[in-house]
Design a protein around this motif. Structure first.
Motif, PDB file in Angstrom:
ATOM      1  N   MET A 189       0.829  -1.199   0.000  1.00 58.65           N
ATOM      2  CA  MET A 189       0.000   0.000   0.000  1.00 58.65           C
ATOM      3  C   MET A 189       0.876   1.266   0.000  1.00 58.65           C
ATOM      4  O   MET A 189       0.533   2.243  -0.632  1.00 58.65           O
ATOM      5  N   GLN A 190       1.995   1.205   0.720  1.00 62.42           N
ATOM      6  CA  GLN A 190       2.865   2.376   0.791  1.00 62.42           C
ATOM      7  C   GLN A 190       3.413   2.734  -0.581  1.00 62.42           C
ATOM      8  O   GLN A 190       3.470   3.914  -0.939  1.00 62.42           O
ATOM      9  N   PHE A 191       3.811   1.731  -1.357  1.00 62.76           N
ATOM     10  CA  PHE A 191       4.355   2.019  -2.684  1.00 62.76           C
ATOM     11  C   PHE A 191       3.271   2.589  -3.592  1.00 62.76           C
ATOM     12  O   PHE A 191       3.552   3.448  -4.431  1.00 62.76           O
ATOM     13  N   ILE A 192       2.026   2.159  -3.426  1.00 64.23           N
ATOM     14  CA  ILE A 192       0.905   2.718  -4.204  1.00 64.23           C
ATOM     15  C   ILE A 192       0.750   4.207  -3.872  1.00 64.23           C
ATOM     16  O   ILE A 192       0.592   5.043  -4.762  1.00 64.23           O
ATOM     17  N   LYS A 193       0.800   4.538  -2.580  1.00 62.65           N
ATOM     18  CA  LYS A 193       0.741   5.946  -2.171  1.00 62.65           C
ATOM     19  C   LYS A 193       1.918   6.717  -2.761  1.00 62.65           C
ATOM     20  O   LYS A 193       1.767   7.853  -3.218  1.00 62.65           O
ATOM     21  N   TYR A 194       3.090   6.085  -2.726  1.00 61.12           N
ATOM     22  CA  TYR A 194       4.284   6.728  -3.274  1.00 61.12           C
ATOM     23  C   TYR A 194       4.118   6.991  -4.776  1.00 61.12           C
ATOM     24  O   TYR A 194       4.494   8.051  -5.271  1.00 61.12           O
ATOM     25  N   LEU A 195       3.543   6.033  -5.483  1.00 57.95           N
ATOM     26  CA  LEU A 195       3.305   6.223  -6.925  1.00 57.95           C
ATOM     27  C   LEU A 195       2.333   7.370  -7.169  1.00 57.95           C
ATOM     28  O   LEU A 195       2.526   8.176  -8.087  1.00 57.95           O
ATOM     29  N   PHE A 196       1.294   7.456  -6.368  1.00 61.59           N
ATOM     30  CA  PHE A 196       0.331   8.549  -6.522  1.00 61.59           C
ATOM     31  C   PHE A 196       1.002   9.899  -6.264  1.00 61.59           C
ATOM     32  O   PHE A 196       0.868  10.836  -7.061  1.00 61.59           O
ATOM     33  N   CYS A 197       1.733   9.986  -5.159  1.00 62.21           N
ATOM     34  CA  CYS A 197       2.443  11.233  -4.844  1.00 62.21           C
ATOM     35  C   CYS A 197       3.531  11.504  -5.874  1.00 62.21           C
ATOM     36  O   CYS A 197       3.789  12.655  -6.231  1.00 62.21           O
ATOM     37  N   GLY A 198       4.139  10.425  -6.373  1.00 65.80           N
ATOM     38  CA  GLY A 198       5.116  10.569  -7.450  1.00 65.80           C
ATOM     39  C   GLY A 198       4.477  11.124  -8.700  1.00 65.80           C
ATOM     40  O   GLY A 198       5.108  11.861  -9.460  1.00 65.80           O
ATOM     41  N   GLY A 199       3.211  10.786  -8.919  1.00 66.82           N
ATOM     42  CA  GLY A 199       2.481  11.351 -10.057  1.00 66.82           C
ATOM     43  C   GLY A 199       2.338  12.858  -9.940  1.00 66.82           C
ATOM     44  O   GLY A 199       2.502  13.587 -10.920  1.00 66.82           O
ATOM     45  N   ILE A 200       2.051  13.323  -8.734  1.00 65.38           N
ATOM     46  CA  ILE A 200       1.972  14.770  -8.499  1.00 65.38           C
ATOM     47  C   ILE A 200       3.333  15.411  -8.748  1.00 65.38           C
ATOM     48  O   ILE A 200       3.448  16.431  -9.438  1.00 65.38           O
ATOM     49  N   THR A 201       4.358  14.787  -8.191  1.00 71.72           N
ATOM     50  CA  THR A 201       5.725  15.276  -8.382  1.00 71.72           C
ATOM     51  C   THR A 201       6.084  15.299  -9.864  1.00 71.72           C
ATOM     52  O   THR A 201       6.690  16.250 -10.359  1.00 71.72           O
ATOM     53  N   VAL A 203       6.820  17.380   0.578  1.00 74.57           N
ATOM     54  CA  VAL A 203       5.545  17.661   1.236  1.00 74.57           C
ATOM     55  C   VAL A 203       4.604  16.467   1.123  1.00 74.57           C
ATOM     56  O   VAL A 203       4.028  16.015   2.124  1.00 74.57           O
ATOM     57  N   THR A 204       4.444  15.911  -0.077  1.00 73.57           N
ATOM     58  CA  THR A 204       3.519  14.787  -0.250  1.00 73.57           C
ATOM     59  C   THR A 204       4.041  13.518   0.429  1.00 73.57           C
ATOM     60  O   THR A 204       3.254  12.779   1.022  1.00 73.57           O
ATOM     61  N   ASN A 205       5.337  13.271   0.360  1.00 73.56           N
ATOM     62  CA  ASN A 205       5.901  12.085   1.021  1.00 73.56           C
ATOM     63  C   ASN A 205       5.730  12.166   2.540  1.00 73.56           C
ATOM     64  O   ASN A 205       5.362  11.183   3.187  1.00 73.56           O
ATOM     65  N   ALA A 206       6.017  13.333   3.104  1.00 73.04           N
ATOM     66  CA  ALA A 206       5.916  13.508   4.552  1.00 73.04           C
ATOM     67  C   ALA A 206       4.467  13.443   5.032  1.00 73.04           C
ATOM     68  O   ALA A 206       4.189  12.937   6.121  1.00 73.04           O
ATOM     69  N   MET A 207       3.539  13.912   4.215  1.00 75.65           N
ATOM     70  CA  MET A 207       2.137  13.937   4.624  1.00 75.65           C
ATOM     71  C   MET A 207       1.414  12.615   4.397  1.00 75.65           C
ATOM     72  O   MET A 207       0.560  12.230   5.204  1.00 75.65           O
ATOM     73  N   PHE A 208       1.720  11.927   3.290  1.00 76.79           N
ATOM     74  CA  PHE A 208       0.875  10.803   2.883  1.00 76.79           C
ATOM     75  C   PHE A 208       1.571   9.446   2.768  1.00 76.79           C
ATOM     76  O   PHE A 208       0.905   8.419   2.762  1.00 76.79           O
ATOM     77  N   VAL A 209       2.899   9.419   2.630  1.00 71.42           N
ATOM     78  CA  VAL A 209       3.553   8.156   2.307  1.00 71.42           C
ATOM     79  C   VAL A 209       4.322   7.581   3.489  1.00 71.42           C
ATOM     80  O   VAL A 209       4.112   6.431   3.872  1.00 71.42           O
ATOM     81  N   PHE A 210       5.213   8.344   4.044  1.00 69.06           N
ATOM     82  CA  PHE A 210       6.107   7.847   5.086  1.00 69.06           C
ATOM     83  C   PHE A 210       5.759   8.458   6.436  1.00 69.06           C
ATOM     84  O   PHE A 210       5.108   9.494   6.505  1.00 69.06           O
ATOM     85  N   GLN A 211       6.245   7.823   7.493  1.00 68.96           N
ATOM     86  CA  GLN A 211       6.125   8.377   8.835  1.00 68.96           C
ATOM     87  C   GLN A 211       7.423   9.086   9.184  1.00 68.96           C
ATOM     88  O   GLN A 211       8.502   8.542   8.969  1.00 68.96           O
ATOM     89  N   GLY A 212       7.283  10.278   9.708  1.00 68.50           N
ATOM     90  CA  GLY A 212       8.457  10.992  10.187  1.00 68.50           C
ATOM     91  C   GLY A 212       8.868  10.430  11.537  1.00 68.50           C
ATOM     92  O   GLY A 212       8.252   9.509  12.064  1.00 68.50           O
ATOM     93  N   GLY A 213       9.899  10.972  12.095  1.00 68.60           N
ATOM     94  CA  GLY A 213      10.290  10.589  13.434  1.00 68.60           C
ATOM     95  C   GLY A 213      11.614   9.871  13.548  1.00 68.60           C
ATOM     96  O   GLY A 213      12.143   9.725  14.650  1.00 68.60           O
TER      97      GLY A 213
END
Length: 151
Positions: A1-13, A78-88
């Motif tokens: 699921m994470q890679f799917i989110k990454y692909l979507f955010c990658g689409g924006i990028t 911005v998209t990776n930090a908000m939707f794909v990965f967890q910070g910390g």
């Protein structure tokens, strides 16, 4: 699921990168050859690509890539930090620094490869652009997941 989110955010990028790069390559700092696939697309509307000497094309290509990189990498963070990965994993300042560090290394390597494909192997700018974008996307996902964000 994470890679799917990454692909979507990658689409924006990708949209940000493509828009900035191609508008600049076409209208501000010409870096496309006649016969480039982008030229065929805009040709449908009656627009043309102006011919430029190869050394000018290669110089402008790098400048356009740098500007597009800055815009798209900001969108990516911005998209990776908000939707794909967890910070910390790191404090925010270090996280942003590592994000840009790994992205910049990837950018330098893949821009060099792109220039090589254009200058030495005669690839059209667009084919080189899309090929290295796909390579960079996989590389960046791995680096961000392993070294920048928590997971």
């Amino acid at each position: 699921m994470q890679f799917i989110k990454y692909l979507f955010c990658g689409g924006i990028t990708f949209v940000v990168d493509v828009a900035v790069f191609y508008l600049m390559a076409w209208l501000l700092l010409p870096s496309l050859r006649e016969g480039d696939p982008f030229g065929m697309v805009i040709g449908v509307f009656g627009w043309k690509i102006g011919a430029v000497p190869e050394e000018v094309l290669l110089r402008n290509f790098v400048i356009n890539k740098v500007v597009a990189f800055l815009a798209s990498n900001t969108a990516a963070y911005v998209t990776n930090a908000m939707f794909v990965f967890q910070g910390g994993r790191h404090q925010r300042f270090k996280e942003v620094g590592l994000f840009y560090l790994f992205s910049t290394i990837s950018f330098v390597v893949f821009t060099w490869l792109s220039r090589l494909l254009i200058s030495q192997f005669g690839w059209q700018v667009s084919w080189s652009y899309f090929f290295v974008f796909a390579c960079a996307m996989v590389t960046n996902f791995t680096m961000r997941k392993k070294f920048v964000f928590k997971g």
